[in-house]
Design an enzyme around this catalytic site. Structure first.
Site, PDB file in Angstrom:
ATOM      1  N   GLY A   1       0.812  -1.210   0.000  1.00  0.00           N
ATOM      2  CA  GLY A   1       0.000   0.000   0.000  1.00  0.00           C
ATOM      3  C   GLY A   1       0.845   1.260   0.000  1.00  0.00           C
TER       4      GLY A   1
ATOM      5  N   LYS B   1      -9.898   9.291  11.823  1.00  0.00           N
ATOM      6  CA  LYS B   1     -11.281   8.796  11.764  1.00  0.00           C
ATOM      7  C   LYS B   1     -11.627   7.905  12.952  1.00  0.00           C
ATOM      8  CE  LYS B   1     -11.575   9.330   6.781  1.00  0.00           C
ATOM      9  NZ  LYS B   1     -10.310  10.112   6.701  1.00  0.00           N
TER      10      LYS B   1
ATOM     11  N   SER C   1      -2.022   9.109  -1.435  1.00  0.00           N
ATOM     12  CA  SER C   1      -2.222   7.680  -1.220  1.00  0.00           C
ATOM     13  C   SER C   1      -3.276   7.146  -2.187  1.00  0.00           C
ATOM     14  CB  SER C   1      -2.647   7.402   0.230  1.00  0.00           C
ATOM     15  OG  SER C   1      -3.881   8.024   0.505  1.00  0.00           O
TER      16      SER C   1
ATOM     17  N   THR D   1     -17.061  17.309  -2.082  1.00  0.00           N
ATOM     18  CA  THR D   1     -18.266  16.981  -1.327  1.00  0.00           C
ATOM     19  C   THR D   1     -19.031  18.204  -0.860  1.00  0.00           C
ATOM     20  OG1 THR D   1     -16.837  16.754   0.597  1.00  0.00           O
ATOM     21  CG2 THR D   1     -17.472  14.737  -0.514  1.00  0.00           C
TER      22      THR D   1
END
Length: 509
Positions: free
Chosen positions: A155, A278, A321, A342
């Site tokens: 990743g 988060k 990322s 958003t």
């Protein structure tokens, strides 16, 4: 880096620029350097190894005639973002369309720069603040002669940790991951870097596996004799995990528990969990899963021997990322727009991947068992402002050539992401950009009892077959345990009900 067909100009005639020129001359496959471009009045008009030094950069556009095949390499690894931005603007005025850059000084080990390290410049290099400089060779001394395992090594975070770990003098570097393609890519890249003389000669071992497989994880940790584990692997796309909530808990929570239990039993010296903002008062299943992971690490620390250290490092968004906002913006721009945001009020804390990874590696060396750490992310950035900057970087005018479209928040998203709870009281440490948090005891649930109630939903259990893969039950359990998640869902349900009533009212009219 591919062979250069046109002329090559190196921006910066200092140590890095000279090493790049020397590297190109030795390899004889990248072409030849036409000139150095520099602002140093003492160097302008001279020659270095036969290569002329031209400048200053601000007026170089009047002297150079550049075509599409010519390339520029910015070789000033100590330059702050503001200077890189000015250099980029000057090169664009010259007509350069192919611009590459060397990584920051923290990545130039022992003052050795290599042409293979040059990459295409991107918005990360000219946006935001200047990353903190961390001398990797010094901060990674604790890894010398150790066996280091990275989960999620294919990743964005895991692969960058692997690149930087080449400089740590580790005896062996294990690349653990579920995705075959991503692991083989970083495996090949590390070998290529080593072949070019970058880093030290650690043995690099790829391991394909699933951390949800408890017995396999136990086998791997015990047989590799990993001294240090950096746990990066996680399902992390918030809206996707809202639709696949059981997978999020099964992989992130129970996968992490498998690793922790195996590390405790095998006597692993250090375990560092990569966490996220988060996890703070989570409003999504993903956030809830990372909160539980943080608590699992603290719980494991209580069972650790005196020679073991278990900790987590929390930070916000990392620019660039996979699946993050920057690559999405770039793809949308390449397709002609619109760039989707958003909400005009939405903001996030950002840090570059290399800076975050350098700080994580440093924290692993100085962190204490049972301690919780937070990276100083600076000030938050409005997403719409980031979108405008990326559009401008790409050579377009925001809202004219490339439109910005507001689409509304998706499931599990909020306008702001706090980095810590008030009770966690982040404190400065002696290390720049690394803060220490106060651990908060669990108030609303027992961690062991919660995991026991979630287990039959994730794994088929005799006598509880009706619970298997029951996402409604899983969310119900999480909502009872985590007030912030319950409140967010209640607000969303109320909003959804109001929209339904409004639509029904309009239909009747």
């Amino acid at each position: 880096m591919n062979k250069i067909e046109g002329r090559l100009y190196i921006i910066g005639a200092g140590f890095a620029g000279q090493m790049i020129a020397s590297d190109i001359a030795k390899k004889k496959v990248f072409g030849t350097v036409s000139a150095f471009l520099d602002d140093d009045k003492n160097l302008i008009g001279t020659k270095i190894d036969g290569i002329p030094v031209l400048g200053p950069l601000d007026s170089i556009a009047d002297a150079l005639r550049v075509d599409s095949s010519d390339q520029a390499i910015i070789a000033i690894p100590t330059a702050p973002v503001e200077r890189i931005r000015k250099i980029y603007d000057a090169l664009k005025k010259c007509g350069f369309t192919q611009i590459k850059i060397l990584p920051s000084i923290s990545q130039i080990i022992d003052e050795k720069a290599h042409i293979i390290q040059a990459r295409d410049i991107n918005p990360l290099d000219i946006l935001g603040r200047t990353p903190v400089t961390i001398p990797l060779a010094k901060s990674l001394a604790y890894l010398k002669g150790k066996r280091v395992l990275i989960t999620g090594a294919g990743g964005s975070i895991g692969s960058e940790l692997a690149r930087q770990l080449l400089s740590g003098g580790a005896e062996r570097l294990y690349l653990f991951g579920h995705g075959e393609n991503s692991i083989v890519n970083i495996y090949r890249e590390l070998h290529l870097l080593q072949d070019e003389g970058i880093g030290q000669k650690a043995s690099v071992v790829p391991i394909i596996g699933d951390m949800k497989d408890r017995e396999y994880v136990k086998y791997i940790i015990s047989h590799t004799h990993a001294d240090v584990i950096f746990h990066c692997a996680a399902y992390k796309h918030v809206p996707m995990m809202e639709e696949n909530s059981i997978a999020a808990i099964e992989n992130n929570v129970f996968g992490t528990k498998n690793l922790l239990d195996a590390a405790l039993e095998a006597g692993t010296e250090k375990f560092v969990l990569i966490s996220t903002d988060k996890a703070v008062e989570p409003v999504s299943v993903y956030g809830a899963s990372k909160l539980l992971c943080e608590k699992l690490v603290i719980q494991a620390a209580e069972s650790a021997s005196k020679n073991q250290s278990f900790m987590f490092v929390r930070f916000g968004n990392v620019l660039g990322s996979r699946g993050s906002i920057l690559p999405i913006f770039m793809e949308q721009i390449q397709n002609g727009g619109p760039v989707t945001v958003t909400d005009p009020k939405m903001e996030r804390y950002f840090m570059t991947i290399p800076e975050a990874c350098s700080l994580v590696l440093q924290t692993g060396g100085v962190g204490a068992n049972g301690a919780s750490y937070l990276l100083d992310m600076g000030e938050p950035i409005k997403i719409v402002e980031l979108a405008k900057q990326v559009i401008t970087f790409s050579g377009f005018t925001p809202d004219k050539e490339i439109k910005i479209q507001f689409i509304g928040a998706r499931k599990g998203e909020r306008l702001e992401e706090p980095l810590w709870l008030k009770e966690e009281k982040p404190e400065m440490t002696e290390y720049k950009k690394i803060l220490k948090l106060t651990n908060i005891p669990l108030k609303n649930f027992s961690l062991d009892k919660l995991l026991k109630s979630l287990e039959p939903i994730c794994a088929l259990t005799q006598g509880k077959e009706q619970l298997y893969r029951n996402s409604n039950e899983l969310k119900s359990i999480l909502r009872k345990a985590i007030p912030s998640l319950d409140k967010f869902y209640m607000d969303q349900e109320q909003l959804s009900g109001e929209k339904d009533r409004e639509q029904n009212y309009k239909a009747v009219l």
